[in-house]
Each structure stands twice: as structure tokens, then as C-alpha cells.
Design an enzyme around this catalytic site. Structure first.
Site, PDB file in Angstrom:
ATOM      1  N   LYS A   1       9.418  -0.814  14.293  1.00 47.61           N
ATOM      2  CA  LYS A   1       9.973  -0.280  12.680  1.00 47.61           C
ATOM      3  C   LYS A   1      11.096   0.667  12.912  1.00 47.61           C
ATOM      4  O   LYS A   1      12.147   0.585  12.281  1.00 47.61           O
ATOM      5  CB  LYS A   1       9.088   0.337  12.016  1.00 47.61           C
ATOM      6  CG  LYS A   1       7.959  -0.829  11.482  1.00 47.61           C
ATOM      7  CD  LYS A   1       6.912   0.070  10.383  1.00 47.61           C
ATOM      8  CE  LYS A   1       5.861  -0.875  10.052  1.00 47.61           C
ATOM      9  NZ  LYS A   1       4.761  -0.098   9.060  1.00 47.61           N
TER      10      LYS A   1
ATOM     11  N   GLU B   1      10.471  -4.641   4.421  1.00 48.05           N
ATOM     12  CA  GLU B   1      10.662  -5.977   3.943  1.00 48.05           C
ATOM     13  C   GLU B   1      10.330  -6.127   2.400  1.00 48.05           C
ATOM     14  O   GLU B   1      11.067  -7.094   1.737  1.00 48.05           O
ATOM     15  CB  GLU B   1       9.653  -6.766   4.680  1.00 48.05           C
ATOM     16  CG  GLU B   1       9.865  -7.087   6.107  1.00 48.05           C
ATOM     17  CD  GLU B   1       9.175  -5.910   7.126  1.00 48.05           C
ATOM     18  OE1 GLU B   1       8.879  -4.843   6.471  1.00 48.05           O
ATOM     19  OE2 GLU B   1       8.991  -6.321   8.387  1.00 48.05           O
TER      20      GLU B   1
ATOM     21  N   GLU C   1      -4.860  -6.341  14.899  1.00 43.60           N
ATOM     22  CA  GLU C   1      -4.186  -5.310  14.316  1.00 43.60           C
ATOM     23  C   GLU C   1      -5.171  -4.188  14.350  1.00 43.60           C
ATOM     24  O   GLU C   1      -5.051  -2.981  14.774  1.00 43.60           O
ATOM     25  CB  GLU C   1      -3.481  -5.137  13.002  1.00 43.60           C
ATOM     26  CG  GLU C   1      -2.491  -4.244  12.540  1.00 43.60           C
ATOM     27  CD  GLU C   1      -1.743  -4.206  11.392  1.00 43.60           C
ATOM     28  OE1 GLU C   1      -0.607  -4.572  11.601  1.00 43.60           O
ATOM     29  OE2 GLU C   1      -2.204  -4.052  10.441  1.00 43.60           O
TER      30      GLU C   1
ATOM     31  N   GLY D   1      -5.022  -1.792   4.880  1.00 45.18           N
ATOM     32  CA  GLY D   1      -3.994  -2.823   4.379  1.00 45.18           C
ATOM     33  C   GLY D   1      -4.681  -4.112   4.702  1.00 45.18           C
ATOM     34  O   GLY D   1      -4.756  -4.951   3.705  1.00 45.18           O
ATOM     35  N   ARG D   2      -5.074  -4.289   5.949  1.00 43.85           N
ATOM     36  CA  ARG D   2      -5.760  -5.894   6.390  1.00 43.85           C
ATOM     37  C   ARG D   2      -7.105  -5.945   5.838  1.00 43.85           C
ATOM     38  O   ARG D   2      -7.913  -7.060   5.950  1.00 43.85           O
ATOM     39  CB  ARG D   2      -5.489  -6.002   7.914  1.00 43.85           C
ATOM     40  CG  ARG D   2      -6.252  -4.795   8.602  1.00 43.85           C
ATOM     41  CD  ARG D   2      -5.817  -4.679  10.223  1.00 43.85           C
ATOM     42  NE  ARG D   2      -6.427  -3.873  10.780  1.00 43.85           N
ATOM     43  CZ  ARG D   2      -5.629  -2.580  11.134  1.00 43.85           C
ATOM     44  NH1 ARG D   2      -4.602  -2.390  10.206  1.00 43.85           N
ATOM     45  NH2 ARG D   2      -6.182  -1.694  11.663  1.00 43.85           N
TER      46      ARG D   2
ATOM     47  N   HIS E   1      -4.707 -32.903  17.919  1.00 45.38           N
ATOM     48  CA  HIS E   1      -3.437 -33.667  18.154  1.00 45.38           C
ATOM     49  C   HIS E   1      -2.048 -32.835  18.600  1.00 45.38           C
ATOM     50  O   HIS E   1      -1.148 -33.174  18.673  1.00 45.38           O
ATOM     51  CB  HIS E   1      -2.991 -34.743  17.195  1.00 45.38           C
ATOM     52  CG  HIS E   1      -3.947 -35.446  16.569  1.00 45.38           C
ATOM     53  ND1 HIS E   1      -4.390 -36.910  17.361  1.00 45.38           N
ATOM     54  CD2 HIS E   1      -5.214 -35.482  16.032  1.00 45.38           C
ATOM     55  CE1 HIS E   1      -5.445 -37.293  16.849  1.00 45.38           C
ATOM     56  NE2 HIS E   1      -6.071 -36.574  15.734  1.00 45.38           N
TER      57      HIS E   1
ATOM     58  N   LYS F   1       0.702  -1.122   0.003  1.00 45.52           N
ATOM     59  CA  LYS F   1       0.052  -0.166   0.090  1.00 45.52           C
ATOM     60  C   LYS F   1       1.002   1.261   0.037  1.00 45.52           C
ATOM     61  O   LYS F   1       0.743   1.972  -0.708  1.00 45.52           O
ATOM     62  CB  LYS F   1      -1.171  -0.120   1.156  1.00 45.52           C
ATOM     63  CG  LYS F   1      -1.980   1.090   1.425  1.00 45.52           C
ATOM     64  CD  LYS F   1      -2.796   1.090   2.615  1.00 45.52           C
ATOM     65  CE  LYS F   1      -3.640   2.364   2.545  1.00 45.52           C
ATOM     66  NZ  LYS F   1      -4.432   2.384   3.899  1.00 45.52           N
TER      67      LYS F   1
HETATM   68  O1  F6P Z   1       3.347  -2.793   9.640  1.00 43.93           O
HETATM   69  C1  F6P Z   1       1.995  -3.066   9.451  1.00 43.93           C
HETATM   70  C2  F6P Z   1       1.426  -2.592   8.307  1.00 43.93           C
HETATM   71  O2  F6P Z   1       1.337  -1.276   8.131  1.00 43.93           O
HETATM   72  C3  F6P Z   1       0.009  -3.411   7.805  1.00 43.93           C
HETATM   73  O3  F6P Z   1      -0.951  -2.785   8.265  1.00 43.93           O
HETATM   74  C4  F6P Z   1       0.068  -3.533   6.379  1.00 43.93           C
HETATM   75  O4  F6P Z   1      -0.769  -4.541   5.952  1.00 43.93           O
HETATM   76  C5  F6P Z   1       1.563  -4.032   6.164  1.00 43.93           C
HETATM   77  O5  F6P Z   1       2.231  -3.355   7.383  1.00 43.93           O
HETATM   78  C6  F6P Z   1       2.195  -3.830   5.058  1.00 43.93           C
HETATM   79  O6  F6P Z   1       2.171  -2.612   4.450  1.00 43.93           O
HETATM   80  P1  F6P Z   1       2.248  -2.086   2.903  1.00 43.93           P
HETATM   81  O7  F6P Z   1       1.264  -2.832   2.237  1.00 43.93           O
HETATM   82  O8  F6P Z   1       2.301  -0.560   2.867  1.00 43.93           O
HETATM   83  O9  F6P Z   1       3.660  -2.543   2.485  1.00 43.93           O
END
Ligand code: F6P
Length: 526
Positions: free
Chosen positions: A492, A195, A333, A247-248, A364, A189
Site C-alpha cells: 500500500k 480503492e 490474511e 475486516g475479514r 475439468h 472499516k
Molecule cells: O488491506 C487489507 C485490509 O485491511 C483487509 O484486512 C480489509 O478487509 C480490507 O483491507 C479493507 O479494509 P477496509 O474495510 O478498512 O476498507
């Protein structure tokens, strides 16, 4: 706020749930909702008419219906970020106007959907054999969960999901891919997530290392079109969405592209239709017959009223293996907040810890604790009436039997007398007593069960939207903002300062003793 409910709970302390069924032959029908191919049964809980009435009063007092309408109508209910919350617009297939600041967002939503469909058709008809979605959190969990859930419908290229900054993730994924026929989808987003950007760069380098042109090999899904452009992705390969899609909550739009490529645009539309059907139910059904509302109220009863700190999501559906992880982000979240809308400290528990694994595997592994541990874990079972493998119907019958057996066992338990009977003949006297005690199940442990016809795209859409709205209702009742996530920021920021300390470019001065010790160990062994 929960005083009345707490006194109702105290008055019911020790009451047996199974006895409620003996007293009321209609209990299962009364405390369940059947709608549109779903059955949500919450009768194996302590809820009774008086408790339901009190819970509904809490929902009404919190203006759930008013806040729901505000969300659907594009008001900026995400107050800390000044944003509307309109993931529902992404599945509003009939295109009825949705206004944000007076402007209808639907033409753009439908245009983007059509562009996604065109590119999905193109990729599905091309030589691409592997699609790698690079994203994390909401840019990973939804499409990944969906791709596994809908594997019977998967007729497109292979789909992979790389999320972790641990190089193991992308290295292991790329091992099985041919650079000539692999397409990368950078899903972010913000297009700044460390990452994702690190993995995307590694993917780019991998293509170059194999002398394969990067042209046409990258697609971006992002609200930050500028950054995607700067990164080198042409506008025609960028699929944007607005900041009113959290995002979620984003798998319904461009972030779902990998899923659309996997199952095809038609099945993706069916998934959207399922979400839309749940939206309509949520908007129209009276609160007492409203599935997301009742699911939320059961959650409030177990968490805020009875104090159960966790809830287990237990899909008896192997293809929902990533649903618990998906729901962890969605619920934790969203509702893991310690302050209310006005900034005051919460006077009650925030959302619960959500965890789970598919049945029967969990049986199990950790069900021992659920049955006999000292803490009560409310369980949310789910199972399809019909599987996708008609030739393996006997497996499915066993699956259902196990699912229903667990909720029955949790409720009934096993008394000391029954346990004695189990061991009588094997032991005597004190030893019999001792052995019997170990075989007692306290029972009276609450659970809900969601049964659906079969896990097709539409049903998946209904289930995901059901849980989204559940989170919304719980958030409204707790008066928290379910749509921000400030709690992820500090880690972060600190990771950014720690980076050069790990590589040794900078000393660890100012860090605490533990962190310095951890760094020293790494430096001595890297
Ligand atoms: O760190 C949390 C977050 O902001 C989430 O809410 C989001 O889904 C995820 O990181 C990834 O964010 P992006 O889509 O901006 O890479």
C-alpha cells in the site's frame, strides 16, 4: 513442537489410507463428527487414534480451550493491535453480556442490528432496484460470497459488489444501473482504503453527472464514523462497528448490510443463528468432538507435519463459488504470518496456500494435478445432501456422486495392473506398458468431506463460523496473531509513492531498474 507428530508421520509413510478402512470397519464413524445437521468426515486421511491423540496433545499444550475462552470473553488477544476479537458478539442473538474492559458491548450490537433491520426494510420496500456495495477485502468478500450462496432466498433489490480500483469494475457495474433507483453502500472499516474511496467518489460523480441528487443515496458501514461524516454521509445512514471486529470477520455485522437487504432481515438473523450455533458447539464440545478443532488439527497435520503447502477447498455447490476466495482472505490474511506472538521467527510453516473452485467445474480444469501431479494437495470437499431445485434432483444426485467419487479416487488411485487392464487389447508389449504408466493414479491422497443438509442461511452461518474457528485454532497452535495483517502495508505504501510516477508528475529516480522499465513501457503506451 511437532517432533512427535513428525515421527508418527514417518512411521506411517507409504501406509495406504484405503487399507485402514479394511482393518477397521468403524473407521468412518470414529474419524468423523456429526453435529447439528453437519457431517465432517476426516477418515480419508492418515489420521489414526495415535495421531489424533498426539494432535490433541498439541492443541492442549497450546491452551486452545483457554485461548478460546479468552477470545469469547473479550480479552485483547490481538496483541499487536491491542484489541479484543469479538466478531462472535455480532451473532450473539440472545444478548448474553460480552464485556470489553468491563463494559457490556451487547446493547450497542443489538441496537445496531435493529437499525440495520429498519433500514433494510425501508430499502426493500422502496423504489430502489439496485444496491451497490463498494468495499474490498473483508468489506466485500463476505457479503458477496453470502449473496451468491443465498440466492434462493434473495427477494430484495439486485445487489452488486464493486471492489477493484480498476475502473472496469465500477464502469461495468453502473452500466446496468439506473441512477434514480440505485443505492450505494460504502463499506470500509477504516474509511480510508484507497480503492473503496476512489470507487465511492466515482459513484458520487456518476449520480451528479446524471443530475440525480446524492441525498439518501449513500449508506456507510464503518468503524470510522468521523470520516464517514466528513465524507458527507449523515449519521442516521452510518452503521458503525468497533475495532474488535476484524475486516475479514465482519460480515456478521454492518458489513453484511447488502446481504441483509438481499435476503431480508429474517434470513439474515437465521445466518447469525447458524454462526451462534457453531460458537456454542466450539465452546462446549470436548476437543476430540469439536468440529472446528478437528478441522484445524487435520490442517496442522497436512501442513505443518506432512509439509503439504496448499489445501484445496472444493465446494460441490455452485452457490459457494466465492467461498474459496472468501476463505483465502480469512485463512491467508489471518495465518500467513512469519513470526510468533513474541516476535520470534516461526520454526515451522505458517498457514497454507488456500485455493479452490466449485466442483464439478474444477474436475475439468485442475484435478488432473491433484490426482497425478507430484505434489500432494489435501482436498476439502463440501456438498449439500439436498439442493434447492427439487425439479432438478437428478442434477443434484450427479453432483453428489461426483463429489464422493473424487475423494474415493484420490484415496484409492489406480495401480499399474489395473491400468494395464484398461489398455489391454488396445496396445501390446512396451507400448502397453508405456500407455499403462500414464493411466496410473498413485492414490493415497488425503481429503475431508463436509456434508450439510441444504445450503440455507443457518447452514451458511455454521460453515463460515466453522472456518473462522478453524483459523483461530490453527493460529493458537502456531502461536501467531491471526488478527493483524501487517503484511498488506508495504504494498500500500509503495503504491502511494508510485502513483505520481505513473501519472508522470514525478520521476522514477530511486526505483529499481525493473520498476523503471515497467514505468517507461507504460509511459510510452498510455
Ligand atoms: O488491506 C487489507 C485490509 O485491511 C483487509 O484486512 C480489509 O478487509 C480490507 O483491507 C479493507 O479494509 P477496509 O474495510 O478498512 O476498507
Amino acid at each position: 513442537m511437532f517432533e512427535t507428530l513428525k515421527s508418527l508421520a514417518a512411521a506411517r509413510d507409504g501406509r495406504r489410507i484405503d487399507a485402514l478402512f479394511e482393518q477397521d470397519a468403524e473407521r468412518a464413524a470414529t474419524f468423523s463428527i456429526q453435529h447439528d445437521g453437519l457431517l465432517f468426515d476426516y477418515s480419508k486421511t492418515q489420521l489414526d487414534s495415535e495421531v489424533v491423540e498426539a494432535l490433541l496433545a498439541v492443541a492442549e499444550g497450546a491452551d486452545v480451550a483457554v485461548r478460546r475462552d479468552a477470545m469469547f470473553n473479550g480479552q485483547k488477544i490481538n496483541e499487536t493491535e491491542g484489541r479484543a476479537v469479538l466478531h462472535t458478539a455480532l451473532r450473539n442473538l440472545d444478548g448474553a453480556p460480552v464485556l470489553v474492559e468491563g463494559e457490556d458491548v451487547m446493547p450497542e450490537v443489538l441496537k445496531t442490528l435493529a437499525r440495520m433491520e429498519a433500514v433494510a426494510h425501508e430499502i426493500r420496500g422502496s423504489e430502489i432496484t439496485d444496491v451497490v456495495n463498494i468495499g474490498i477485502g473483508g468489506s466485500d468478500l463476505g457479503p458477496k460470497m453470502g449473496a451468491i450462496a443465498l440466492s434462493p432466498y434473495h427477494d430484495g433489490p439486485r445487489c452488486h459488489f464493486v471492489s477493484n480500483v480498476d475502473g472496469a469494475d465500477i464502469a461495468d457495474t453502473l452500466k446496468g444501473c439506473n441512477p434514480e433507483t440505485t443505492l450505494f453502500i460504502i463499506a470500509s472499516k477504516t474509511f480510508t482504503t484507497i480503492e473503496t474511496m476512489t470507487n465511492a467518489r466515482t459513484a458520487w460523480d456518476w449520480l451528479e453527472k446524471h443530475d440525480v441528487s446524492t441525498d439518501g443515496k449513500f449508506v456507510a458501514l464503518s468503524s470510522n464514523k468521523e470520516k464517514a461524516g466528513e465524507w458527507g454521509i449523515p449519521e442516521s445512514r452510518v452503521f458503525g462497528f468497533e475495532d474488535w471486529v476484524g475486516g475479514r470477520y465482519s460480515m456478521w455485522g454492518p458489513i453484511g448490510l447488502s446481504l441483509m437487504i438481499a435476503v431480508g432481515p429474517e434470513d439474515f438473523r437465521a445466518f447469525l443463528r447458524g454462526g451462534l450455533a457453531m460458537d456454542t458447539h466450539f465452546r462446549e464440545a470436548p476437543l476430540a468432538e469439536n468440529m472446528p478443532v478437528m478441522l484445524a488439527l487435520v490442517g496442522v497435520w497436512h501442513n505443518q507435519v506432512l509439509g503439504h503447502a496448499t489445501r484445496a477447498v472444493l465446494p460441490y455447490d455452485n452457490r459457494l463459488s466465492r467461498l474459496p476466495a472468501y476463505l483465502q482472505q480469512l485463512e491467508m490474511e489471518s495465518n500467513g504470518k512469519g513470526v510468533s506472538m513474541d516476535g520470534a521467527d516461526l520454526a515451522f510453516n505458517s498457514g497454507p496456500v488456500v485455493w479452490g473452485e466449485p466442483g464439478t467445474n474444477g474436475q475439468h480444469a485442475f484435478y488432473q494435478l491433484i490426482h497425478q501431479g507430484t505434489r500432494v494437495v489435501p482436498c476439502e470437499f463440501m456438498v449439500a445432501a439436498k439442493g434447492h431445485e427439487p425439479e432438478l434432483a437428478h442434477h443434484h444426485a450427479l453432483l453428489i456422486a461426483n463429489c464422493f467419487a473424487q475423494s474415493e479416487a484420490l484415496m484409492r488411485g489406480r495401480t499399474l495392473d489395473e491400468a494395464r487392464e484398461k489398455v489391454a487389447g488396445k496396445f501390446e508389449g512396451d507400448e502397453l506398458e508405456r500407455q499403462a504408466k500414464h493411466r496410473v493414479f498413485p492414490g493415497n491422497r488425503p481429503s475431508t468431506t463436509l456434508v450439510y443438509e441444504t445450503l440455507d442461511p443457518e447452514t451458511l452461518g455454521k460453515i463460515v463460523a466453522l472456518y473462522e474457528h478453524r483459523v483461530f485454532v490453527e493460529g493458537v497452535i502456531l502461536n501467531i496473531n491471526s488478527y493483524d495483517q501487517w503484511g498488506v502495508e508495504l504494498g500500500k505504501e509503495l503504491a502511494t509513492t508510485l502513483g505520481p510516477m505513473v501519472t508522470g508528475e514525478q520521476g522514477a529516480d530511486g526505483k529499481d531498474g525493473s520498476t523503471r522499465q515497467l514505468l517507461a513501457f507504460v509511459h510510452n503506451n498510455m
